[in-house]
Every structure is written in structure tokens, then in C-alpha cells.
Design a protein around this motif. Structure first.
Motif, PDB file in Angstrom:
ATOM      1  N   LEU A  15       4.619  -3.659  14.474  1.00 40.07           N
ATOM      2  CA  LEU A  15       4.439  -2.868  13.404  1.00 40.07           C
ATOM      3  C   LEU A  15       2.802  -2.704  13.041  1.00 40.07           C
ATOM      4  O   LEU A  15       2.434  -1.676  12.491  1.00 40.07           O
ATOM      5  CB  LEU A  15       4.794  -3.944  12.053  1.00 40.07           C
ATOM      6  CG  LEU A  15       4.602  -3.566  10.561  1.00 40.07           C
ATOM      7  CD1 LEU A  15       5.451  -2.318  10.513  1.00 40.07           C
ATOM      8  CD2 LEU A  15       5.394  -4.553   9.558  1.00 40.07           C
ATOM      9  N   LYS A  16       2.114  -3.867  13.235  1.00 41.92           N
ATOM     10  CA  LYS A  16       0.475  -3.576  13.235  1.00 41.92           C
ATOM     11  C   LYS A  16       0.155  -2.282  14.020  1.00 41.92           C
ATOM     12  O   LYS A  16      -0.761  -1.657  13.433  1.00 41.92           O
ATOM     13  CB  LYS A  16       0.041  -4.868  13.563  1.00 41.92           C
ATOM     14  CG  LYS A  16      -0.188  -5.957  12.462  1.00 41.92           C
ATOM     15  CD  LYS A  16      -0.946  -7.078  13.018  1.00 41.92           C
ATOM     16  CE  LYS A  16      -1.198  -8.012  11.943  1.00 41.92           C
ATOM     17  NZ  LYS A  16      -1.949  -9.150  12.543  1.00 41.92           N
TER      18      LYS A  16
ATOM     19  N   ILE B 181       1.130   0.988  12.345  1.00 41.75           N
ATOM     20  CA  ILE B 181       0.381   0.972  11.331  1.00 41.75           C
ATOM     21  C   ILE B 181      -1.159   1.743  11.726  1.00 41.75           C
ATOM     22  O   ILE B 181      -1.778   2.525  10.816  1.00 41.75           O
ATOM     23  CB  ILE B 181       0.275  -0.310  10.163  1.00 41.75           C
ATOM     24  CG1 ILE B 181       1.580  -0.538   9.690  1.00 41.75           C
ATOM     25  CG2 ILE B 181      -0.681   0.025   9.151  1.00 41.75           C
ATOM     26  CD1 ILE B 181       2.507   0.534   8.857  1.00 41.75           C
ATOM     27  N   LYS B 182      -1.559   1.059  12.710  1.00 42.13           N
ATOM     28  CA  LYS B 182      -2.999   1.241  13.167  1.00 42.13           C
ATOM     29  C   LYS B 182      -3.009   2.789  13.559  1.00 42.13           C
ATOM     30  O   LYS B 182      -3.889   3.432  13.352  1.00 42.13           O
ATOM     31  CB  LYS B 182      -3.319   0.555  14.418  1.00 42.13           C
ATOM     32  CG  LYS B 182      -4.693   0.836  15.062  1.00 42.13           C
ATOM     33  CD  LYS B 182      -4.887   0.003  15.979  1.00 42.13           C
ATOM     34  CE  LYS B 182      -6.168   0.514  16.754  1.00 42.13           C
ATOM     35  NZ  LYS B 182      -6.477  -0.345  18.069  1.00 42.13           N
TER      36      LYS B 182
ATOM     37  N   ILE C   3      -1.067   5.163  12.435  1.00 42.91           N
ATOM     38  CA  ILE C   3      -0.745   6.110  11.228  1.00 42.91           C
ATOM     39  C   ILE C   3      -2.081   6.097  10.436  1.00 42.91           C
ATOM     40  O   ILE C   3      -2.407   7.073   9.965  1.00 42.91           O
ATOM     41  CB  ILE C   3       0.399   5.279  10.181  1.00 42.91           C
ATOM     42  CG1 ILE C   3       1.745   5.460  10.733  1.00 42.91           C
ATOM     43  CG2 ILE C   3       0.358   5.761   8.665  1.00 42.91           C
ATOM     44  CD1 ILE C   3       2.690   4.533  10.109  1.00 42.91           C
ATOM     45  N   LYS C   4      -2.709   4.996  10.397  1.00 42.12           N
ATOM     46  CA  LYS C   4      -4.422   5.197   9.747  1.00 42.12           C
ATOM     47  C   LYS C   4      -4.980   5.913  10.593  1.00 42.12           C
ATOM     48  O   LYS C   4      -5.742   6.785   9.813  1.00 42.12           O
ATOM     49  CB  LYS C   4      -4.608   3.589   9.552  1.00 42.12           C
ATOM     50  CG  LYS C   4      -3.795   2.831   8.379  1.00 42.12           C
ATOM     51  CD  LYS C   4      -4.683   1.392   8.105  1.00 42.12           C
ATOM     52  CE  LYS C   4      -3.917   0.664   7.315  1.00 42.12           C
ATOM     53  NZ  LYS C   4      -4.465  -0.600   7.091  1.00 42.12           N
TER      54      LYS C   4
ATOM     55  N   PHE D 187       7.079   2.887   6.446  1.00 40.02           N
ATOM     56  CA  PHE D 187       5.905   2.299   6.785  1.00 40.02           C
ATOM     57  C   PHE D 187       4.845   2.293   5.645  1.00 40.02           C
ATOM     58  O   PHE D 187       3.812   1.580   5.752  1.00 40.02           O
ATOM     59  CB  PHE D 187       5.388   3.018   8.075  1.00 40.02           C
ATOM     60  CG  PHE D 187       5.969   2.545   9.068  1.00 40.02           C
ATOM     61  CD1 PHE D 187       6.206   1.509   9.782  1.00 40.02           C
ATOM     62  CD2 PHE D 187       6.680   3.686   9.830  1.00 40.02           C
ATOM     63  CE1 PHE D 187       6.948   1.271  11.108  1.00 40.02           C
ATOM     64  CE2 PHE D 187       7.551   3.677  10.986  1.00 40.02           C
ATOM     65  CZ  PHE D 187       7.564   2.250  11.394  1.00 40.02           C
ATOM     66  N   ASN D 188       5.281   3.174   4.498  1.00 45.23           N
ATOM     67  CA  ASN D 188       4.211   3.279   3.551  1.00 45.23           C
ATOM     68  C   ASN D 188       3.959   1.935   2.845  1.00 45.23           C
ATOM     69  O   ASN D 188       2.798   1.846   2.509  1.00 45.23           O
ATOM     70  CB  ASN D 188       4.875   4.149   2.442  1.00 45.23           C
ATOM     71  CG  ASN D 188       4.925   5.748   2.952  1.00 45.23           C
ATOM     72  OD1 ASN D 188       4.330   5.992   3.853  1.00 45.23           O
ATOM     73  ND2 ASN D 188       5.722   6.432   2.347  1.00 45.23           N
TER      74      ASN D 188
ATOM     75  N   TYR E 239       3.441  -1.005   4.121  1.00 43.83           N
ATOM     76  CA  TYR E 239       2.491  -1.688   4.902  1.00 43.83           C
ATOM     77  C   TYR E 239       1.266  -1.384   5.156  1.00 43.83           C
ATOM     78  O   TYR E 239       0.571  -1.906   5.672  1.00 43.83           O
ATOM     79  CB  TYR E 239       3.562  -2.054   6.223  1.00 43.83           C
ATOM     80  CG  TYR E 239       4.794  -2.510   6.236  1.00 43.83           C
ATOM     81  CD1 TYR E 239       4.742  -3.930   6.219  1.00 43.83           C
ATOM     82  CD2 TYR E 239       6.014  -1.749   6.396  1.00 43.83           C
ATOM     83  CE1 TYR E 239       6.048  -4.609   6.149  1.00 43.83           C
ATOM     84  CE2 TYR E 239       7.167  -2.404   6.278  1.00 43.83           C
ATOM     85  CZ  TYR E 239       7.232  -3.897   5.901  1.00 43.83           C
ATOM     86  OH  TYR E 239       8.675  -4.251   6.013  1.00 43.83           O
ATOM     87  N   ILE E 240       1.213   0.079   4.921  1.00 44.64           N
ATOM     88  CA  ILE E 240      -0.263   0.759   5.235  1.00 44.64           C
ATOM     89  C   ILE E 240      -1.445  -0.055   4.212  1.00 44.64           C
ATOM     90  O   ILE E 240      -2.472  -0.274   4.864  1.00 44.64           O
ATOM     91  CB  ILE E 240      -0.270   2.021   4.805  1.00 44.64           C
ATOM     92  CG1 ILE E 240       0.497   2.850   5.833  1.00 44.64           C
ATOM     93  CG2 ILE E 240      -1.742   2.666   4.666  1.00 44.64           C
ATOM     94  CD1 ILE E 240       0.921   4.275   5.506  1.00 44.64           C
TER      95      ILE E 240
END
Length: 129
Positions: free
Chosen positions: A99-100, A103-104, A106-107, A122-123, A125-126
Motif C-alpha cells: 500500500l505504501k 501511495i508513493k 500516486i504522490k 487510495f484517496n 491513505y494519501i
């Protein structure tokens, strides 16, 4: 699927404390949801940079589906149910790493998802990962 608001562990802990282990059968809905997610993830196209994390997440959802199924059958096999509780703790911890990674990425690419898009999951978790 009709999935309760509590996660599996919160729900199971509460009903066991209340002596209502027959209610653990409700966890079958978690199994159904995790199984559905696993099947959906098999057909998703994902960027090459997150293929490994995507596969890890799909495998984690598959394992969680089995764990939820076993926990839902606690009344018939309490020993397996207790083992499933322990497996859930391990799997929940293991599932954070892929998951991290997602998210990494996505960012990194400043991606955003509307509520209608599959990535919307995922929103939430950002801001916390």
C-alpha cells in the motif's frame, strides 16, 4: 457486498467478548468482499512501476479472504478460528508495505482520483502514508 463498518479484528473481538461467537458467521461478507476485490485486481491494468506492489496487494486480499472465511466458521472450528485471528494480525501488518508503494507512486506523479474511479480507494491513505 454488505460489509460491517468494523474491521474483522474489531468485530471478532467485540462479539467474542460479548459471548456471541455465532455472530462471527457475518464475516463471510468480508470473505466475499475480499474475494471480489482479488478477482477485480486480476484484470486491472497498472503502471509498470507498481506491478509488484499490485500483485502483493492482490495476494494480500486473497489471503484476507481465506482468513475471513475461516474466522466466519469459528463456531464449527474454534481452533482454526483462533489461528485465523493470529494470521489476520500478520497479514494486516504485511499488507501495509505494498500500500505504501502504491501511495508513493500516486504522490510521485501527483495522481488524483474521483469517487467514481477505481483508484479512489487510495484517496484516504494519501494523507496518512
Amino acid at each position: 457486498a454488505n460489509v460491517p463498518e468494523e474491521n474483522e479484528l474489531q468485530f471478532a473481538t467485540r462479539v467474542i467478548q460479548e459471548g456471541k461467537t455465532d455472530e462471527l458467521a457475518v464475516l463471510q461478507s468480508y470473505h466475499d468482499a475480499y474475494h471480489r476485490i482479488t478477482e477485480e485486481m486480476k484484470t486491472m491494468t497498472v503502471p509498470k512501476t507498481i506491478v509488484a506492489a499490485h500483485v502483493d496487494m492482490a495476494n494480500s486480499f486473497w489471503r484476507l479472504s481465506i482468513i475471513a472465511d475461516t474466522m466466519s466458521n469459528f463456531e464449527n472450528d474454534p481452533v482454526a478460528g483462533i489461528a485465523a485471528f493470529n494470521a489476520y494480525l500478520i497479514e494486516a501488518q504485511r499488507s501495509v508495505e505494498p500500500l505504501k508503494a502504491v501511495i508513493k507512486e500516486i504522490k510521485r506523479y501527483n495522481l488524483t482520483f474521483s469517487d467514481e474511479e477505481g483508484g479512489a480507494v487510495f484517496n484516504k491513505y494519501i494523507s496518512i502514508l
